[in-house]
Each structure stands twice: as structure tokens, then as C-alpha cells.
Design a protein around this motif. Structure first.
Motif, mmCIF file in Angstrom:
data_model
loop_
_atom_site.group_PDB
_atom_site.id
_atom_site.type_symbol
_atom_site.label_atom_id
_atom_site.label_comp_id
_atom_site.label_asym_id
_atom_site.label_seq_id
_atom_site.Cartn_x
_atom_site.Cartn_y
_atom_site.Cartn_z
ATOM 1 N N LEU A 68 -56.594 -61.818 -2.744
ATOM 2 C CA LEU A 68 -55.161 -61.654 -2.960
ATOM 3 C C LEU A 68 -54.531 -62.944 -3.469
ATOM 4 O O LEU A 68 -53.658 -62.926 -4.349
ATOM 5 N N ASP A 69 -54.972 -64.071 -2.922
ATOM 6 C CA ASP A 69 -54.390 -65.346 -3.329
ATOM 7 C C ASP A 69 -54.728 -65.677 -4.780
ATOM 8 O O ASP A 69 -53.944 -66.343 -5.467
ATOM 9 N N SER A 70 -55.892 -65.240 -5.244
ATOM 10 C CA SER A 70 -56.240 -65.429 -6.651
ATOM 11 C C SER A 70 -55.270 -64.661 -7.545
ATOM 12 O O SER A 70 -54.790 -65.188 -8.563
ATOM 13 N N ALA A 71 -54.948 -63.424 -7.161
ATOM 14 C CA ALA A 71 -53.983 -62.631 -7.924
ATOM 15 C C ALA A 71 -52.597 -63.260 -7.855
ATOM 16 O O ALA A 71 -51.874 -63.320 -8.863
ATOM 17 N N LEU A 72 -52.217 -63.741 -6.666
ATOM 18 C CA LEU A 72 -50.905 -64.370 -6.506
ATOM 19 C C LEU A 72 -50.783 -65.602 -7.386
ATOM 20 O O LEU A 72 -49.739 -65.835 -8.015
ATOM 21 N N GLU A 73 -51.837 -66.418 -7.451
ATOM 22 C CA GLU A 73 -51.802 -67.618 -8.278
ATOM 23 C C GLU A 73 -51.685 -67.268 -9.761
ATOM 24 O O GLU A 73 -50.956 -67.932 -10.515
ATOM 25 N N LEU A 74 -52.382 -66.236 -10.183
ATOM 26 C CA LEU A 74 -52.273 -65.806 -11.582
ATOM 27 C C LEU A 74 -50.857 -65.345 -11.902
ATOM 28 O O LEU A 74 -50.328 -65.644 -12.981
ATOM 29 N N LEU A 75 -50.248 -64.636 -10.975
ATOM 30 C CA LEU A 75 -48.864 -64.213 -11.177
ATOM 31 C C LEU A 75 -47.925 -65.401 -11.221
ATOM 32 O O LEU A 75 -47.012 -65.460 -12.049
ATOM 33 N N ARG A 76 -48.160 -66.370 -10.351
ATOM 34 C CA ARG A 76 -47.300 -67.557 -10.312
ATOM 35 C C ARG A 76 -47.376 -68.331 -11.623
ATOM 36 O O ARG A 76 -46.363 -68.834 -12.123
#
Length: 256
Positions: A68-76
Motif C-alpha cells: 500500500l505504501d508503494s502505491a501511496l508514494e506513487l500517488l504522492r
């Protein structure tokens, strides 16, 4: 976020696993659904929120879940809200396998090596504890049977299960038609799940590749009509969702 509960991507994948074959139902659309399920989970964790038909990061702090954090970082890194349909339609190579490997590490599934045609190596995944899958399924069954509004997690899971075509896997045949219809109807209980589920459907119908049109021209050209027709046509094996309501009503935050 703690690991005391399963995430929506994990539950969606467990729902899709066929206990008889060890393969996943609807593998291509399931990949889209897993990407969408990550968005719902991040929203429930308070990290992102819908902004019309876009997704905005409202709290970049990691959740503690590496995937999830990988997806969150990509969104950020996008720097500005991204359309849900573009995010879900982007490359997600290996996402399903990432979650299968994660479920194996957590002891929820185990890999079974085999061969196809006696030559090609294959890997099937069997649930180690079928009670987990039964519990997930029973939540959907209960919401369908009783009509009681489900909790946001179950509503989002139902919307995603419908969007990727799991309805015909969970409730097959003519006898399952009414259950598939009610599965679709659960979408109204979670705005974020509804936004993401419609985006998954749009990607499958090719809407992601089309330019966004203004409301004034939305009903004039045939660009979106095939997707709308696919969404509203009678369903032999999959009950379509109702046309999306105004996206502005979704702009409140909610957190093989």
C-alpha cells in the motif's frame, strides 16, 4: 495501520481464488480490481480522498503496509490529484503475484507446483484455512440476503467484486442472477468503493483512453456510448452497475 485485519486487496484476491483449481477467476480484470482495492484501503486509512473523479493524497504518512505504501508514494509523486480511471488503467505488472506471495508469507495460502501439458511449470495457490474465505463470503451473503446496509469495507469489497466480474464466480447461473443484482446494488453504500468500481469498469470498456469531455458535449458524440451500453445492457452472466451519479457527491473523505 495494524495487521489485525485483512486489507481489501487481500480479501478480493481470496474471493477470486478457486478452491478446486487453485487459480484466480477473472485474472485480467482482477489485476485492475486489486489496483482499485488499494485506493479504497488507502482511503479508509485516511491517506487519500476522492476529489470529483480524481484521487488526492491528503496524508502522505506511510501505513506500514509495504504494498500500500508503494502505491501511496506513487500517488504522492504525481503532485496533483490523478483520475481514478487513469491510475487503475496504468501498468500494474506483477501486482496479483505480489499479493499471492504476501498471502503465502502470511500463511493464508500455500503454493502448489505443477506442470501444464507435462512440460510448462505452473504454480497454483490453495487456501490454508478455508474458514477465512468462508468468513469473507458470508459477509457478502449476509449483506445480499438481509438488505441491511453493510459496513464500508464490505460495501467496497462487493462493489469491486462486481466490477471485476466475480459475481458470476460467486453466484453462478440463472439461480444466482438475483444475488448478482443485489451484489451490484451494494455499491451505493460506499462512495469511494463506487468511484473506484466504476473506474475499473471504465478501464475495461476502454474509457480510460478517451479524452475527457465537457458536460455540454457529453451526450452528443458516441465516444462514451459503447461503455454506457455495456454497463446498462442485460447481463447473461454479470449484472451491470447503475450509471454513476454525480462525482461531486463523492468528494467527502472516507478512510494465477
Amino acid at each position: 495501520m495494524g495487521r489485525s485485519r485483512r486489507t481489501i486487496p487481500e480479501e478480493l484476491l481470496l474471493l477470486a481464488l478457486d478452491p478446486a483449481t487453485g487459480t484466480t477467476a477473472q485474472p485480467q480484470s482482477l489485476d485492475l480490481g486489486l489496483a482499485g482495492a488499494q485506493l479504497v484501503e488507502l482511503a479508509l486509512a485516511g491517506r487519500i480522498a476522492p476529489d470529483g473523479d480524481r484521487i488526492a493524497v491528503v496524508m502522505p504518512r506511510p501505513t506500514g503496509d509495504p504494498t500500500l505504501d508503494s502505491a501511496l508514494e506513487l500517488l504522492r509523486r504525481r503532485g496533483s490529484p490523478v483520475r481514478a480511471v487513469h491510475w487503475i488503467g496504468g501498468p500494474r505488472l506483477g501486482l496479483r503475484q505480489t499479493y499471492l506471495s504476501h498471502l503465502e508469507r502470511c500463511g493464508m495460502v500455500h503454493a502448489v507446483a505443477g506442470q501444464m501439458c507435462g512440460v510448462l511449470p505452473t504454480t497454483r495457490y490453495q487456501a490454508t484455512d478455508t474458514a477465512i474465505s468462508r468468513e469473507i463470503r458470508s459477509r457478502l451473503d449476509s449483506a445480499i440476503r438481509t438488505g441491511v446496509p453493510p459496513d464500508p469495507r464490505t460495501a467496497a469489497l462487493a462493489a469491486l467484486a462486481h466490477a471485476v466480474g466475480l459475481g458470476k464466480h460467486l453466484y453462478p447461473g440463472n439461480e444466482g442472477r438475483s444475488s448478482r443484482s443485489r451484489l451490484r446494488d451494494l455499491i451505493r453504500h460506499d462512495p469511494m468503493g463506487g468511484l473506484v468500481a466504476h473506474a475499473v469498469m471504465d478501464v475495461q470498456n476502454g474509457v480510460a483512453a478517451q479524452p475527457r469531455r465537457s458536460p455540454a458535449t457529453a451526450g452528443q458524440s458516441g465516444g462514451r456510448q459503447p461503455a454506457q451500453a455495456a454497463r446498462t445492457a442485460p447481463d447473461p452472466g454479470r449484472v451491470p452497475m447503475q450509471p454513476r451519479r454525480g462525482a461531486g457527491a463523492m468528494a467527502r473523505a472516507v478512510a494465477h
